[in-house]
Scaffold this active site. Structure first.
Site, mmCIF file in Angstrom:
data_model
loop_
_atom_site.group_PDB
_atom_site.id
_atom_site.type_symbol
_atom_site.label_atom_id
_atom_site.label_comp_id
_atom_site.label_asym_id
_atom_site.label_seq_id
_atom_site.Cartn_x
_atom_site.Cartn_y
_atom_site.Cartn_z
ATOM 1 N N GLY A 56 53.634 34.123 40.150
ATOM 2 C CA GLY A 56 52.947 35.164 40.884
ATOM 3 C C GLY A 56 51.449 35.050 40.727
ATOM 4 C CB SER A 85 36.931 42.267 39.799
ATOM 5 O OG SER A 85 35.647 42.390 39.239
ATOM 6 N N GLY A 135 34.681 54.480 37.381
ATOM 7 C CA GLY A 135 35.645 55.546 37.585
ATOM 8 C C GLY A 135 36.759 55.250 38.554
ATOM 9 N N GLY A 143 47.565 37.597 40.998
ATOM 10 C CA GLY A 143 47.032 38.949 41.043
ATOM 11 C C GLY A 143 45.616 39.031 40.549
ATOM 12 C CG HIS A 144 41.467 39.620 40.488
ATOM 13 N ND1 HIS A 144 40.628 40.383 39.699
ATOM 14 C CD2 HIS A 144 40.895 38.399 40.585
ATOM 15 C CE1 HIS A 144 39.590 39.640 39.335
ATOM 16 N NE2 HIS A 144 39.730 38.423 39.851
ATOM 17 C CG ASP A 145 43.943 44.008 36.441
ATOM 18 O OD1 ASP A 145 44.901 43.838 37.215
ATOM 19 O OD2 ASP A 145 44.064 44.097 35.202
ATOM 20 N N GLY A 146 40.737 45.266 39.213
ATOM 21 C CA GLY A 146 39.382 45.609 39.607
ATOM 22 C C GLY A 146 38.974 46.946 39.031
#
Length: 477
Positions: free
Chosen positions: A308, A70, A317, A310-313
């Site tokens: 700031g 993501s 796995g 950001g993003h996680d993805g």
């Protein structure tokens, strides 16, 4: 006195020290391999550790390609904002102005939802519609057509609820406006101008590089390879289909750190477009998971007064993390190929890097030593959204460590996803209780990190829980 008063003056990047730290953390948390890239002092520093595939033992290198999941949404958002900035797209006009056949199950939402609401996740469209519509260039057109029966988590604009579905609609908007596939538009408008030649969207492009294999396993276990390299269909591209090196992810983030220009001075985004993407569009009910606010594509946070994004993805796995603090000239990208404790590796590295390189203290989330007493009755019951059911119940007395957990959250598949995975259980410990919201910290076991679980009400009085960046309504039945 600010929290960072005790921190030392920022230091230059010590490659040997951070390589040793990365190696140490991967071994301690059973993460097979990872690549780390850091923008500091105007330079990008690249590190790699471990192996790409436990079945082959191939070494992870800095030019290894990972799935970024993501984090891809930031790229799709940049395409949409770029088109808006050049007058080709109105972010505040209904989606149907560009996609006349666009519709979801709710007729009013179908008529009124805007690209801006898709960008800042306030459309209310159920977010987890996955549909393999084939490998053809028409995959996004077919995906949008298949979304006609997708329901709503909440009325448009009423709250923030993460929607991958909405980002695929944005991807189709990009196609219609540009006359190109989303993949082509991404390459021509962003990747090529930024020199991101290790960023791609199609598996046949990934084959040119060393590619990470995903791994999965329970906490404390050595993870095993996933059955397939990539289980996402091509239609997942705009919300999660990009693969890249860690350095290329940081190069993309640098576009926003540098105000819209590439390192060679090429203007890729206007400064106004950058500001628009980093503007606080909507407050997050859960201000810890990805930031206190959401902009146009990015989660927005503030650590020690420094703003700031950001993003996680995550894919099957593989886990990716991006955080950047423009005023400090700092960006950090960590790409991993599995292990349930990869979030702990990210949190430890990001906290230590921001402290040493920017003099900033990254906040931690968890319950206080003495959790507040909370009346649990208003929160127990069932909460349901399309495909998923959460049951909140009082935790049986006498279980677990003293003082840990007063509620139990059980998360399972529903509707067409019923029985597709074993129910997951979190124990919830109170963090804070105010008239606007009640916050709990949840974890599955002592090896897991804490995650926020927030109970709140919409303006119309309907009760919701915010969990995993998604809003889920309390069932009235």
């Amino acid at each position: 006195m600010s929290e960072n008063a005790h921190l030392e003056v920022p230091k230059p990047f010590d490659t040997a020290r951070w390589q040793a730290r990365l190696d140490e953390l991967l071994a301690a948390h059973h993460v097979p391999g990872a690549a780390l890239a850091v923008l500091a002092d105007g330079e990008i520093h690249e590190l790699a550790s471990g192996i790409l595939h436990t079945g082959t033992g191939v070494e992870t290198t800095t030019d290894s390609v990972f799935q970024i999941g993501s984090v891809s949404k930031g790229y799709t958002a940049a395409l949409a904002v770029l088109l808006a900035d050049t007058g080709k797209l109105d972010l505040d006009a209904p989606v149907v102005d560009v996609l006349p056949d666009f519709a979801v199950a709710d007729a009013e939402a179908s008529r009124t939802v805007t690209p801006r609401q898709l960008l800042n996740h306030t459309s209310g469209i159920e977010g987890d519609h996955v549909n393999d519509t084939g490998r053809g260039d028409d995959c996004l057109a077919r995906y949008v057509e298949s979304a006609r029966n997708v329901g709503m988590t909440n009325p448009p604009g009423a709250t923030m609820s993460y929607s991958s579905t909405g980002y695929n609609v944005l991807g189709r908007i990009v196609e219609v406006v540009t006359g190109k596939t989303w993949d082509e538009a991404l390459k021509e408008l962003l990747l090529d101008p930024l020199g991101l030649d290790h960023t791609m969207t199609l598996p046949e492009e990934v084959l040119r590089f060393r590619a990470a294999m995903g791994h999965m396993g329970e906490p404390g276990e050595v993870p095993v390879p996933t059955p397939l390299w990539n289980m996402l269909p091509r239609s997942a591209g705009p919300y999660g289909g990009i693969s890249a090196t860690a350095a290329d992810v940081v190069r993309f983030a640098r576009l926003f750190v540098d105000g819209g220009t590439a390192p060679d001075g090429t203007r890729v985004l206007s400064s106004a477009a950058v500001e628009a993407m980093l503007n606080r569009e909507v407050a997050m009910p859960d201000e810890w998971f990805l930031g206190a606010h959401w902009g146009l594509g990015w989660g927005l946070f503030e650590w020690d007064g420094a703003r700031g994004f950001g993003h996680d993805g995550s894919t099957f796995g593989q886990l990716a993390y991006l955080r950047a603090i423009p005023e400090k000239g700092l960006a950090v990208a960590l790409l991993t190929n599995g292990g349930s404790a990869a979030p702990k590796v990210y949190e430890t590295l990001c906290r230590e890097l921001t402290a040493e390189l920017a003099g900033i203290s990254m906040p931690a989330f968890g319950p206080p030593e003495e959790p507040p007493a909370v009346d649990t009755v208003p929160f127990t019951g069932t909460y349901k959204r399309e495909g998923f059911l959460m049951t909140i119940a009082d935790r049986p007395s006498g279980e677990g460590a003293p003082g840990e957990g007063v509620l139990r959250l059980t998360y399972e598949g529903a509707d067409g996803l019923a029985g597709t995975f074993d129910p997951l259980v979190w124990n919830l410990t109170p963090v804070s209780d105010t008239p606007a919201r009640t916050v709990f910290a949840g974890r599955r076991n002592e090896k897991d990190g804490w995650i926020p679980v927030v109970f709140y009400a919409l303006a119309d009085g309907s009760r919701y829980v915010h969990f995993g960046v998604r809003a889920t309504a309390r069932s009235t039945a």
